[in-house]
Design a protein around this motif. Structure first.
Motif, short mmCIF file in Angstrom:
data_model
loop_
_atom_site.label_atom_id
_atom_site.label_comp_id
_atom_site.label_asym_id
_atom_site.label_seq_id
_atom_site.Cartn_x
_atom_site.Cartn_y
_atom_site.Cartn_z
N VAL A 73 -5.78 38.15 59.35
CA VAL A 73 -5.36 39.54 59.21
C VAL A 73 -5.07 39.83 57.73
O VAL A 73 -5.57 40.80 57.15
CB VAL A 73 -4.10 39.83 60.06
CG1 VAL A 73 -3.63 41.26 59.85
CG2 VAL A 73 -4.37 39.57 61.53
N SER A 76 -8.34 39.49 55.65
CA SER A 76 -9.26 40.61 55.79
C SER A 76 -8.70 41.86 55.09
O SER A 76 -9.45 42.63 54.48
CB SER A 76 -9.60 40.84 57.27
OG SER A 76 -9.23 42.08 57.74
N ALA A 77 -7.36 42.03 55.12
CA ALA A 77 -6.76 43.15 54.40
C ALA A 77 -7.00 43.00 52.90
O ALA A 77 -7.36 43.96 52.21
CB ALA A 77 -5.26 43.22 54.69
N TYR A 92 -17.21 46.27 58.40
CA TYR A 92 -16.74 45.67 59.65
C TYR A 92 -17.66 44.53 60.08
O TYR A 92 -17.20 43.47 60.53
CB TYR A 92 -16.62 46.72 60.76
CG TYR A 92 -15.34 47.50 60.66
CD1 TYR A 92 -14.21 47.10 61.37
CD2 TYR A 92 -15.23 48.61 59.83
CE1 TYR A 92 -13.01 47.79 61.26
CE2 TYR A 92 -14.04 49.30 59.69
CZ TYR A 92 -12.93 48.90 60.42
OH TYR A 92 -11.76 49.56 60.30
N LEU B 23 -10.80 41.77 62.15
CA LEU B 23 -10.97 43.21 61.92
C LEU B 23 -9.66 43.94 61.69
O LEU B 23 -9.65 45.00 61.08
CB LEU B 23 -11.73 43.84 63.11
CG LEU B 23 -13.16 43.31 63.29
CD1 LEU B 23 -13.87 44.11 64.37
CD2 LEU B 23 -13.96 43.33 62.00
N SER B 24 -8.54 43.38 62.17
CA SER B 24 -7.30 44.16 62.08
C SER B 24 -6.83 44.35 60.63
O SER B 24 -6.18 45.34 60.32
CB SER B 24 -6.21 43.55 62.95
OG SER B 24 -6.08 42.20 62.69
N GLY B 25 -7.20 43.42 59.75
CA GLY B 25 -6.85 43.60 58.34
C GLY B 25 -7.52 44.83 57.75
O GLY B 25 -6.92 45.58 56.98
N LEU B 26 -8.77 45.05 58.13
CA LEU B 26 -9.51 46.23 57.65
C LEU B 26 -8.88 47.51 58.18
O LEU B 26 -8.77 48.51 57.46
CB LEU B 26 -10.97 46.17 58.11
CG LEU B 26 -11.93 45.29 57.34
CD1 LEU B 26 -13.32 45.40 57.92
CD2 LEU B 26 -11.95 45.68 55.87
N VAL B 27 -8.48 47.48 59.46
CA VAL B 27 -7.84 48.65 60.07
C VAL B 27 -6.52 48.93 59.34
O VAL B 27 -6.20 50.08 59.02
CB VAL B 27 -7.60 48.41 61.57
CG1 VAL B 27 -6.85 49.57 62.19
CG2 VAL B 27 -8.93 48.18 62.29
N LEU B 28 -5.79 47.85 59.03
CA LEU B 28 -4.49 47.96 58.36
C LEU B 28 -4.61 48.70 57.03
O LEU B 28 -3.84 49.63 56.75
CB LEU B 28 -3.95 46.54 58.13
CG LEU B 28 -2.53 46.40 57.62
CD1 LEU B 28 -1.55 46.74 58.73
CD2 LEU B 28 -2.27 44.99 57.11
N ILE B 29 -5.60 48.31 56.19
CA ILE B 29 -5.67 48.91 54.86
C ILE B 29 -6.17 50.35 54.89
O ILE B 29 -6.09 51.06 53.91
CB ILE B 29 -6.53 48.07 53.87
CG1 ILE B 29 -7.93 47.84 54.40
CG2 ILE B 29 -5.85 46.78 53.52
CD1 ILE B 29 -8.87 47.20 53.38
#
Lengths: 222, 100
Positions: A73, A76-77, A92, B23-29
């Motif tokens: 998490v 990926s951020a 994605y 994928l949740s990191g991408l959603v987070l930012i």
């Protein structure tokens, strides 16, 4: 290609070892290869083999995978902020192939050049194929491999990570982060079973970065 | 070349967990802005996570691993990655053979 070759050299032995371990747990080469292809996360695959039962417990290995990969998490951020030239769907899609080694190489690359989808695909493609095929081959070859621990091959990834850590060195602030992270990870791993030590180390390192950042802000303000 | 149903379900459950984390990191930012201090904190994640992964190997496995980690780290200051990694692997194999 220069960037990926050390990773390939390191991932093949690990993939073979994973396959061999999977074979001792009763997985067929097809099952081992399928797991490498769909999960594509070495740490969680090894942990799954550690706790593997017959029939397999999908809740057990699923939850273990979630814990082991919770660091993704943050990764990926962090990597997402470097993907300015990626369209949203490509971003994605690319992130589905996020793995420690891929992420570390990409973060490293982002320090010197802009990340492009083509560069990322060139990194991910060979690495992914090498992982899946070596997992399959390891399960097929099984016991013929000999003991990877005697050959030191289990040390290949720790060694890769150490080289990458050295590359992130920016001065005393990095030292504080590494000290906090390493200390917290060792202590946590000693007292808490499972893979919480990775989360503990990451949080400790993050806290150290914020503290040293604050201390410096105070110094510059008169 | 058989695939057991329970094994397949277990693999799919692991795959779902990893996709979620990836994928949740991408959603987070997309929902949280990352500037200034937050940006600095995010930049400290790479070395912190890598260090956390290797620390138990480096400091709590055995003398052979600790020494081989030191060899790798020093080699990394001067030599290319593949050479440093090969030196690390070779030294851990030798040190283990010596019984450390």
């Amino acid at each position: 290609m220069r960037a990926i070759s050390p990773l390939i050299a390191a991932v093949i032995p690990i993939g073979l070892v994973f396959g061999a371990v999977a074979a001792t747990k009763g997985l067929s080469p097809a099952e081992a290869g399928l797991m490498s292809a769909l999960v594509f996360a070495g740490g969680s695959q090894f942990v799954a083999m550690d706790i593997w039962t017959h029939p397999a417990s999908w809740t057990g290995v699923g939850f273990a995978a979630l814990l082991v990969n919770i660091r993704h998490v943050l990764m990926s951020a962090s990597l997402g902020t470097r993907m300015g030239s990626f369209s949203q769907p490509v971003r994605y899609l690319s992130m589905l192939f996020l793995a420690d080694e891929i992420w570390a190489m990409a973060e490293f690359r982002a320090k010197v050049a802009k990340l492009t989808p083509a560069w990322f695909a060139g990194l991910v493609g060979p690495f992914y194929l090498a992982w899946v095929f070596s997992g399959f081959a390891g399960a097929a070859l099984g016991a013929f491999l000999g003991d990877p621990v005697v050959l030191g091959l289990d040390f290949a990834f720790p060694a890769v990570f150490i080289v990458l850590v050295m590359g992130f060195w920016k001065g005393p602030e990095t030292g504080a982060v590494l000290l906090a992270s390493g200390g917290a990870a060792v202590v946590t791993q000693h007292f808490v079973p499972g893979v919480w030590y990775i989360a503990a180390g990451a949080i400790a390192g993050l806290a150290a970065a914020m503290l040293t950042g604050k201390a410096r802000d105070v110094e510059v303000t008169p | 070349m058989t695939v057991d149903l329970a094994t397949l379900v277990a693999i799919l459950s692991m795959a779902a967990a990893t996709v979620l984390t990836r994928l949740s990191g991408l959603v987070l930012i997309r929902h949280v802005s990352l500037e200034g201090n937050r940006r600095k904190a995010i930049e400290s994640i790479p070395p912190a996570v890598l260090m956390a992964v290797v620390a138990p190997t480096a400091f709590a496995t055995g003398i052979a691993e600790t020494l081989a980690c030191a060899v790798t780290a020093f080699a990394a200051l001067r030599l290319p990655m593949l050479v440093s990694v090969a030196l690390g692997v070779a030294s851990v194999a030798i040190l283990r053979a010596l019984g450390l």
